[in-house]
Structures are given as C-alpha cells and as structure tokens.
Design a protein around this motif. Structure first.
Motif, PDB file in Angstrom:
ATOM      1  N   VAL A 156      -0.871 -12.008  23.012  1.00  0.00           N
ATOM      2  CA  VAL A 156      -1.558 -10.928  22.100  1.00  0.00           C
ATOM      3  C   VAL A 156      -0.946 -10.976  20.654  1.00  0.00           C
ATOM      4  CG1 VAL A 156      -1.411  -8.227  21.770  1.00  0.00           C
ATOM      5  CG2 VAL A 156      -1.165  -9.425  24.236  1.00  0.00           C
ATOM      6  N   ARG A 157      -1.769 -11.354  19.793  1.00  0.00           N
ATOM      7  CA  ARG A 157      -1.501 -11.644  18.382  1.00  0.00           C
ATOM      8  C   ARG A 157      -2.322 -10.892  17.520  1.00  0.00           C
ATOM      9  NH1 ARG A 157       2.132 -13.680  21.009  1.00  0.00           N
ATOM     10  NH2 ARG A 157       2.745 -15.678  20.801  1.00  0.00           N
ATOM     11  N   ASP A 158      -1.500  -9.970  16.598  1.00  0.00           N
ATOM     12  CA  ASP A 158      -2.411  -9.041  15.542  1.00  0.00           C
ATOM     13  C   ASP A 158      -3.462  -8.404  16.174  1.00  0.00           C
ATOM     14  OD1 ASP A 158      -2.733  -8.117  13.242  1.00  0.00           O
ATOM     15  OD2 ASP A 158      -4.344  -9.494  12.387  1.00  0.00           O
ATOM     16  N   GLY A 159      -3.124  -7.764  17.565  1.00  0.00           N
ATOM     17  CA  GLY A 159      -4.253  -6.893  18.042  1.00  0.00           C
ATOM     18  C   GLY A 159      -5.275  -7.728  18.849  1.00  0.00           C
ATOM     19  N   ARG A 160      -5.257  -8.826  18.857  1.00  0.00           N
ATOM     20  CA  ARG A 160      -6.192  -9.580  19.675  1.00  0.00           C
ATOM     21  C   ARG A 160      -5.820 -10.482  20.809  1.00  0.00           C
ATOM     22  NH1 ARG A 160      -7.387  -9.926  14.266  1.00  0.00           N
ATOM     23  NH2 ARG A 160      -9.398  -9.284  13.761  1.00  0.00           N
ATOM     24  N   ILE A 161      -6.648 -10.756  21.959  1.00  0.00           N
ATOM     25  CA  ILE A 161      -5.934 -11.496  23.085  1.00  0.00           C
ATOM     26  C   ILE A 161      -6.483 -12.667  22.946  1.00  0.00           C
ATOM     27  CG2 ILE A 161      -6.451 -11.785  25.571  1.00  0.00           C
ATOM     28  CD1 ILE A 161      -4.763  -9.151  24.590  1.00  0.00           C
ATOM     29  N   ILE A 162      -5.752 -13.745  23.050  1.00  0.00           N
ATOM     30  CA  ILE A 162      -5.896 -15.259  23.107  1.00  0.00           C
ATOM     31  C   ILE A 162      -5.669 -15.657  24.439  1.00  0.00           C
ATOM     32  CG2 ILE A 162      -5.503 -17.601  21.817  1.00  0.00           C
ATOM     33  CD1 ILE A 162      -4.671 -15.787  19.404  1.00  0.00           C
ATOM     34  N   TRP A 163      -6.630 -16.013  25.137  1.00  0.00           N
ATOM     35  CA  TRP A 163      -6.561 -16.674  26.632  1.00  0.00           C
ATOM     36  C   TRP A 163      -5.882 -18.035  26.533  1.00  0.00           C
ATOM     37  CZ3 TRP A 163      -6.469 -13.327  30.586  1.00  0.00           C
ATOM     38  CH2 TRP A 163      -7.213 -12.422  30.629  1.00  0.00           C
ATOM     39  N   ALA A 164      -4.750 -18.367  27.114  1.00  0.00           N
ATOM     40  CA  ALA A 164      -4.109 -19.605  27.220  1.00  0.00           C
ATOM     41  C   ALA A 164      -4.985 -20.474  27.869  1.00  0.00           C
ATOM     42  CB  ALA A 164      -2.836 -19.520  28.033  1.00  0.00           C
ATOM     43  N   LYS A 165      -4.841 -21.780  27.382  1.00  0.00           N
ATOM     44  CA  LYS A 165      -5.701 -23.147  27.776  1.00  0.00           C
ATOM     45  C   LYS A 165      -4.303 -23.605  28.688  1.00  0.00           C
ATOM     46  CE  LYS A 165      -9.125 -23.181  24.794  1.00  0.00           C
ATOM     47  NZ  LYS A 165      -9.552 -23.201  23.257  1.00  0.00           N
ATOM     48  N   ASP A 166      -4.086 -23.623  30.080  1.00  0.00           N
ATOM     49  CA  ASP A 166      -3.205 -24.162  30.776  1.00  0.00           C
ATOM     50  C   ASP A 166      -3.557 -25.495  31.057  1.00  0.00           C
ATOM     51  OD1 ASP A 166      -1.340 -21.966  30.559  1.00  0.00           O
ATOM     52  OD2 ASP A 166      -2.569 -21.070  32.105  1.00  0.00           O
ATOM     53  N   ARG A 167      -2.590 -26.460  31.402  1.00  0.00           N
ATOM     54  CA  ARG A 167      -2.888 -27.904  31.707  1.00  0.00           C
ATOM     55  C   ARG A 167      -3.667 -27.574  33.236  1.00  0.00           C
ATOM     56  NH1 ARG A 167       2.902 -29.990  31.701  1.00  0.00           N
ATOM     57  NH2 ARG A 167       3.187 -28.471  30.678  1.00  0.00           N
ATOM     58  N   TYR A 168      -3.472 -26.848  33.989  1.00  0.00           N
ATOM     59  CA  TYR A 168      -4.201 -26.502  35.032  1.00  0.00           C
ATOM     60  C   TYR A 168      -5.046 -25.130  35.058  1.00  0.00           C
ATOM     61  CZ  TYR A 168      -0.145 -23.813  36.642  1.00  0.00           C
ATOM     62  OH  TYR A 168       0.923 -22.905  36.465  1.00  0.00           O
ATOM     63  N   ASP A 169      -6.330 -25.104  35.342  1.00  0.00           N
ATOM     64  CA  ASP A 169      -6.989 -23.960  35.453  1.00  0.00           C
ATOM     65  C   ASP A 169      -7.169 -23.454  36.740  1.00  0.00           C
ATOM     66  OD1 ASP A 169      -8.550 -21.887  34.764  1.00  0.00           O
ATOM     67  OD2 ASP A 169     -10.395 -22.983  34.563  1.00  0.00           O
ATOM     68  N   GLU A 170      -5.873 -22.589  37.114  1.00  0.00           N
ATOM     69  CA  GLU A 170      -5.759 -22.256  38.440  1.00  0.00           C
ATOM     70  C   GLU A 170      -5.724 -20.946  38.578  1.00  0.00           C
ATOM     71  OE1 GLU A 170      -2.344 -22.599  41.974  1.00  0.00           O
ATOM     72  OE2 GLU A 170      -2.228 -23.804  40.241  1.00  0.00           O
ATOM     73  N   ARG A 171      -6.860 -20.109  39.245  1.00  0.00           N
ATOM     74  CA  ARG A 171      -6.702 -18.902  39.608  1.00  0.00           C
ATOM     75  C   ARG A 171      -5.877 -18.449  40.847  1.00  0.00           C
ATOM     76  NH1 ARG A 171      -7.706 -15.421  34.950  1.00  0.00           N
ATOM     77  NH2 ARG A 171      -8.741 -16.831  33.361  1.00  0.00           N
ATOM     78  N   LEU A 172      -4.793 -18.200  40.855  1.00  0.00           N
ATOM     79  CA  LEU A 172      -4.341 -17.931  42.197  1.00  0.00           C
ATOM     80  C   LEU A 172      -4.775 -16.959  43.155  1.00  0.00           C
ATOM     81  CD1 LEU A 172      -0.501 -18.286  41.031  1.00  0.00           C
ATOM     82  CD2 LEU A 172      -1.812 -19.945  42.011  1.00  0.00           C
TER      83      LEU A 172
END
Length: 120
Positions: free
Chosen positions: A104-120
């Motif tokens: 959460v930066r300056d009122g905006r959401i920035i989704w992380a780009k993780d090394r693995y794209d895992e939705r548990l």
C-alpha cells in the motif's frame, strides 16, 4: 455489530485512493462495513495499535495489522494531509485457501510479484 464509530456519508463516495477514515478505541468498535478503499485505526489515547481494512482482493476478508512498534511483527502507517495511505512493509495475507500479497503506497495497491505464483 460494532458501534461507536459513525462514518460520514461522504466517506461512502467512490474514492480511488486508500485512506484512513477514522479511529476507534478498541478492535470491537471497528464497523462491520467499511467504505471502499478505507481503513480504520485502533488507538486508545495514544499512538495507533492496529489498522484494519477489507482486503483489496475483493473476496471479503478483513485485514488487521499490528502498528504497535513494541510488538512484532509491526507495520508502520503514514498518511500525509494531501496524500494517500501508505503501509510498510508489504501485507502478505494467507488463510489456507488464498494468498494476497501487496504493498500500500500513497493510497494505491501494488500487487507483489512473488518468485512463485501460489494461491494457497
């Protein structure tokens, strides 16, 4: 249902930036419904101890982060008068079914780009 905090009508307008809309004295007083892109802090006569908001993923789960720097892990929260909410470090939510990792930066959401794209 929580009571004690009245949310002004104008806070329900469609804001684009995330912001803190108010404070309560205990987590039990956080309203059951919050406006879009809105957060509430929990502070009882001192610096905020918690910040709470609905996860930006839209699945409907509530996030509660510790902001008391005397306890770990702790997040820092800033909101300049003319800027949006910032939370550091990132928010990394796991519930066994999903993972929501974002900044959460300056009122905006920035989704992380993780090394693995895992939705548990």
């Amino acid at each position: 249902m929580a009571h004690g905090m009245k949310i002004p009508w104008w806070q329900w307008l469609p804001f684009r930036r995330w912001r803190v809309i108010g404070a309560v004295e205990s987590a039990d007083e956080i309203p059951a419904q919050l406006p879009k892109n809105a957060a509430v802090v929990v502070a009882s006569g001192g610096p905020p101890k918690w910040i709470s908001f609905d996860c930006p993923c839209g699945a409907g789960h509530r996030v509660l982060l510790n902001t008391d720097q005397g306890r770990r892990p702790a997040w820092s929260v800033t909101q300049p008068p003319k800027g949006g909410l910032s939370i550091a470090p990132s928010v990394d939510f796991h519930d066994g079914h999903r993972r929501c990792h974002y900044f959460v930066r300056d009122g905006r959401i920035i989704w992380a780009k993780d090394r693995y794209d895992e939705r548990l």
